[in-house]
Design a protein around this motif. Structure first.
Motif, PDB file in Angstrom:
ATOM      1  N   ASN A  79      14.112  -2.262  -0.033  1.00  0.00           N
ATOM      2  CA  ASN A  79      14.057  -0.811   0.146  1.00  0.00           C
ATOM      3  C   ASN A  79      13.482  -0.153  -1.106  1.00  0.00           C
ATOM      4  N   SER A  80      13.921  -0.599  -2.262  1.00  0.00           N
ATOM      5  CA  SER A  80      13.442  -0.051  -3.521  1.00  0.00           C
ATOM      6  C   SER A  80      11.956  -0.345  -3.717  1.00  0.00           C
TER       7      SER A  80
ATOM      8  N   LEU B 175       0.806  -1.213   0.000  1.00  0.00           N
ATOM      9  CA  LEU B 175       0.000   0.000   0.000  1.00  0.00           C
ATOM     10  C   LEU B 175       0.840   1.266   0.000  1.00  0.00           C
ATOM     11  N   THR B 176       1.961   1.260   0.693  1.00  0.00           N
ATOM     12  CA  THR B 176       2.774   2.470   0.779  1.00  0.00           C
ATOM     13  C   THR B 176       3.696   2.648  -0.410  1.00  0.00           C
ATOM     14  N   ALA B 177       3.999   1.600  -1.143  1.00  0.00           N
ATOM     15  CA  ALA B 177       4.904   1.718  -2.285  1.00  0.00           C
ATOM     16  C   ALA B 177       4.350   2.670  -3.337  1.00  0.00           C
ATOM     17  N   GLY B 178       3.072   2.662  -3.554  1.00  0.00           N
ATOM     18  CA  GLY B 178       2.470   3.534  -4.549  1.00  0.00           C
ATOM     19  C   GLY B 178       2.307   4.968  -4.075  1.00  0.00           C
TER      20      GLY B 178
ATOM     21  N   VAL C 216      30.818  -1.473   4.453  1.00  0.00           N
ATOM     22  CA  VAL C 216      29.636  -0.630   4.356  1.00  0.00           C
ATOM     23  C   VAL C 216      28.940  -0.928   3.034  1.00  0.00           C
ATOM     24  N   GLU C 217      27.622  -1.115   3.076  1.00  0.00           N
ATOM     25  CA  GLU C 217      26.828  -1.325   1.872  1.00  0.00           C
ATOM     26  C   GLU C 217      25.733  -0.273   1.845  1.00  0.00           C
ATOM     27  N   GLN C 218      25.649   0.474   0.764  1.00  0.00           N
ATOM     28  CA  GLN C 218      24.668   1.550   0.638  1.00  0.00           C
ATOM     29  C   GLN C 218      23.679   1.230  -0.462  1.00  0.00           C
ATOM     30  N   CYS C 219      22.421   1.553  -0.219  1.00  0.00           N
ATOM     31  CA  CYS C 219      21.344   1.314  -1.182  1.00  0.00           C
ATOM     32  C   CYS C 219      20.950   2.589  -1.906  1.00  0.00           C
ATOM     33  N   GLY C 220      20.334   2.396  -3.046  1.00  0.00           N
ATOM     34  CA  GLY C 220      19.770   3.479  -3.818  1.00  0.00           C
ATOM     35  C   GLY C 220      19.067   2.883  -5.021  1.00  0.00           C
TER      36      GLY C 220
END
Length: 84
Positions: free
Chosen positions: A48-49, A9-12, A74-78
């Motif tokens: 996360n995406s 529900l929150t993804a949209g 360290v691992e960073q998301c985007g």
């Protein structure tokens, strides 16, 4: 089940896509860049995406890993455009 419904529900409702992983947080100049993130890092970035609705902006999850000068990994998301 409730957590899955919350994510769906929150993804949209996201206001915009996440940015490139290198823009998530400052990366030290003397960091050792790694070729790949761990399996868990890639999975976490994909979740996360999904949560931020990057797919609706024609973007896909991305993960970037490095060894900080302190020796910690360290691992960073985007996210990046789908065509990259």
């Amino acid at each position: 089940m409730a957590a899955l419904m919350f994510c769906a529900l929150t993804a949209g409702c996201s206001f915009g896509p996440t940015g490139h992983p290198r823009d998530t947080a400052a990366i030290p100049q003397d960091a050792e860049h790694l070729k790949e993130c761990s399996w868990f890092g890639n999975w976490g970035c994909a979740m996360n995406s999904l949560f931020f609705g990057d797919g609706s902006f024609e973007r896909r999850s991305a993960c970037m890993a490095y060894i900080a000068p302190s020796g910690s990994r360290v691992e960073q998301c985007g996210s990046v455009p789908v065509d990259r």
